[in-house]
Scaffold this motif. Structure first.
Motif, mmCIF file in Angstrom:
data_model
loop_
_atom_site.group_PDB
_atom_site.id
_atom_site.type_symbol
_atom_site.label_atom_id
_atom_site.label_comp_id
_atom_site.label_asym_id
_atom_site.label_seq_id
_atom_site.Cartn_x
_atom_site.Cartn_y
_atom_site.Cartn_z
ATOM 1 N N CYS A 1 0.946 4.401 -2.699
ATOM 2 C CA CYS A 1 0.809 5.817 -2.297
ATOM 3 C C CYS A 1 1.997 6.646 -2.770
ATOM 4 O O CYS A 1 1.842 7.807 -3.170
ATOM 5 C CB CYS A 1 0.669 5.909 -0.776
ATOM 6 N N SER A 2 3.182 6.061 -2.743
ATOM 7 C CA SER A 2 4.394 6.804 -3.120
ATOM 8 C C SER A 2 4.474 7.071 -4.611
ATOM 9 O O SER A 2 5.255 7.929 -5.052
ATOM 10 C CB SER A 2 5.638 6.032 -2.676
ATOM 11 N N ASP B 1 0.837 -1.208 0.000
ATOM 12 C CA ASP B 1 0.000 0.000 0.000
ATOM 13 C C ASP B 1 0.871 1.258 0.000
ATOM 14 O O ASP B 1 0.595 2.227 -0.714
ATOM 15 C CB ASP B 1 -0.916 0.010 1.222
ATOM 16 N N SER B 2 1.914 1.242 0.807
ATOM 17 C CA SER B 2 2.818 2.396 0.870
ATOM 18 C C SER B 2 3.488 2.631 -0.488
ATOM 19 O O SER B 2 3.711 3.778 -0.896
ATOM 20 C CB SER B 2 3.884 2.168 1.945
ATOM 21 N N LYS C 1 -5.483 2.955 1.260
ATOM 22 C CA LYS C 1 -5.743 4.190 2.000
ATOM 23 C C LYS C 1 -4.439 4.961 2.154
ATOM 24 O O LYS C 1 -3.545 4.556 2.885
ATOM 25 C CB LYS C 1 -6.350 3.876 3.360
ATOM 26 N N CYS C 2 -4.350 6.072 1.435
ATOM 27 C CA CYS C 2 -3.182 6.948 1.501
ATOM 28 C C CYS C 2 -3.501 8.147 2.378
ATOM 29 O O CYS C 2 -4.662 8.382 2.723
ATOM 30 C CB CYS C 2 -2.773 7.406 0.098
ATOM 31 N N SER C 3 -2.506 8.899 2.713
ATOM 32 C CA SER C 3 -2.700 10.043 3.613
ATOM 33 C C SER C 3 -3.615 11.099 3.006
ATOM 34 O O SER C 3 -4.263 11.853 3.721
ATOM 35 C CB SER C 3 -1.352 10.672 3.959
ATOM 36 N N THR D 1 2.094 13.197 -5.080
ATOM 37 C CA THR D 1 3.048 13.101 -3.980
ATOM 38 C C THR D 1 4.416 13.601 -4.428
ATOM 39 O O THR D 1 4.691 13.718 -5.630
ATOM 40 C CB THR D 1 3.182 11.644 -3.496
#
Length: 496
Positions: A320-321, A316-317, A370-372, A326
């Protein structure tokens, strides 16, 4: 004065709105573009026939190629004929060849059902790699990892069929370890065992048994092959990231191929020390952490292996990256993911494959990321990946397809010996080393042989590209650029 200021502010505001609208229109135009992904898929697989070394089969479709390097390994009393030339030269580098085979196999495992008539050709491409890797690992305690001195090879511009430079053989063993190249070889054999599991059980078993033996060797005698063979493999295919990522990667593939809990235990015990939570989002022939995280995340998401739950978080990370909004990933003005100035498209094709693959895992498990800055759905992940594929196929500021033979505008002067020199069937006389430079590398005309399906290194960070053979960092194709692209194209072909 206040009226002039107000007018100026209004003008600037209108300019800003127009710029934003232009950018939105630009992105929407590319986002809505569609390509013949089945045709691109066919071509992406055909490319590998142009990279074959050894005795070519009667089914060879890249007809301008001939037999080459039939005596490889003879000096060491081992048959090392076959396999692939990695790029535009005539060296057989085992490290990128193994990664190429792993990614071709993963493409078939995940998306083979969407390949149609191309599935058999994809499996043939895998087998051409594994047949060679079985030869390279036939002697216990020894792995042959390279054929030809790259320094000597690069001093000549010759067709593979004309080669007369040194075909030295290089190996790793217990006294000169190479955990990185050995682990990647184990990963390739394990992944390929899944490809042939239902069609050739005995071959699949041979691949898997060899993979297990090679992995044990890699884990027992730890060390980087760059240390043992520094002058022969560096700077060409140095193991810059070390061997920890390959050990994790190989263990992940063996766990997937065997279902043996011992590999899950290995991953649990050794994962932290092997960089399992490394945040790097580069995936390539040298750096495997991102691929291992996605592969292991499936074991939790789809197969509910609870002990591997952390890898879902790691994957997941990674997603998101990679989001354009981002700061952890750079994109060109035209929307291309940009990682490195040399051969950047290798990172684009490998990342696109991971995006399509993880989106599929999320669909099966009915999950989202789920990202920030919000929730990322599988559809959005696929949209991001499709944008990268479409860019490569021609939806970019230059309108250039970076796949040779696809579309009406593609590179004509690729950095590739066999493609740039007349075929042995049209010019049977030997072309010497120096004549090859004059006729091929430094020639002005387009390459006489079309290496159909080859994806070159690609444009720079400003979306610019020089179609120049001497600009190898942008104009040279490579097997490890194409291999993950096969899976990405198959993922899109399913919707046609």
């Amino acid at each position: 004065m206040s009226g002039k200021v107000a007018l100026l502010v209004l003008s600037l505001g209108l300019c800003l709105i127009m710029a934003v609208r232009a950018r939105v229109d630009y992105n929407n135009r590319y986002a809505s573009a569609s390509h013949n992904y089945k045709d691109a898929l066919t071509k992406s697989i055909l490319f590998f026939e142009g990279q074959r070394s050894g005795k070519l089969p009667s089914t060879q479709r890249m007809r301008w190629r001939g037999d080459s390097a039939l005596a490889d390994g003879a000096d060491q009393h081992v048959d090392l004929s076959g396999g692939y030339y990695d790029a535009g030269d005539n060296v057989k580098f085992g490290f990128p060849m193994a990664f190429t085979t792993t990614m071709l196999s993963w493409s078939v495992v995940e998306f083979g059902q969407y390949m149609g008539d191309d599935l058999q050709h994809a499996m043939d491409a895998v087998r051409w790699g594994t047949d060679y890797l079985l030869k390279a690992t036939s002697q216990p305690g020894v792995i042959y990892v390279q054929v030809a001195d790259p320094n000597m090879d690069h001093r000549c511009w010759e067709r593979p069929e004309d080669m007369d430079t040194s075909r030295n053989v290089y190996k790793v063993d217990s006294q000169h370890p190479g955990s990185d190249v050995a682990s990647e070889t184990a990963a390739a054999l394990a992944a390929a065992s899944l490809v042939f599991e239902s069609t050739d059980k005995s071959y699949s078993n041979l691949l898997l048994q060899t993979a297990m033996r090679v992995f044990d060797f890699a884990d027992k005698y730890r060390g980087s092959y760059s240390d043992a063979l520094s002058s022969e493999v560096c700077p060409f295919y140095c193991s810059y990231s070390g061997y920890r990522d390959e050990l994790l990667w190989a263990a992940a593939w063996l766990q997937k191929a065997t279902g043996n809990p011992s590999y899950v235990n290995y991953i649990q015990t050794n994962g932290p020390n092997l960089g399992a939570d490394d945040g790097d989002n580069i995936f390539s022939w040298d750096e495997k952490h991102a691929g291992a995280r996605v592969l292991l995340a499936k074991e939790f998401l789809v197969k509910n292996v609870k002990s591997l739950e952390d890898y879902r978080g790691h994957a997941d990370s990674l997603i998101c990256s990679l989001l354009p909004e981002t700061s952890s990933s750079q994109y060109t003005p035209g929307g291309l993911l940009f990682k490195m100035s040399e051969s950047n498209l290798q990172y684009v094709t490998s990342t696109s494959f991971l995006l399509f693959t993880y989106a599929q895992y999320l669909d099966i498990s009915k999950q989202v990321v789920k990202c920030s800055n919000g929730v990322v759905t599988p559809t959005r992940i696929r949209t991001l990946a499709k944008r990268q594929v479409d860019y490569i196929l021609g939806d970019n500021p230059l309108g250039m397809s970076y796949m040779v033979g696809y579309g009406t505008k593609f590179p004509q002067h690729i950095h590739h010996r066999g493609s740039s020199l007349p075929s042995v069937y049209h010019h049977p006389q030997k072309i010497s080393c120096n004549d090859g430079f004059n006729l091929g590398l430094n020639g002005n005309g387009p390459n006489p042989n079309i290496l159909v399906g080859a994806v070159v290194g690609g444009p720079d960070n400003n979306d610019q590209f020089r179609d120049d053979r001497n600009d190898y960092s942008h104009s040279e194709p490579a097997t490890y650029i194409n291999a993950p692209f096969v899976g990405a194209l198959a993922a899109l072909a399913r919707y046609m």
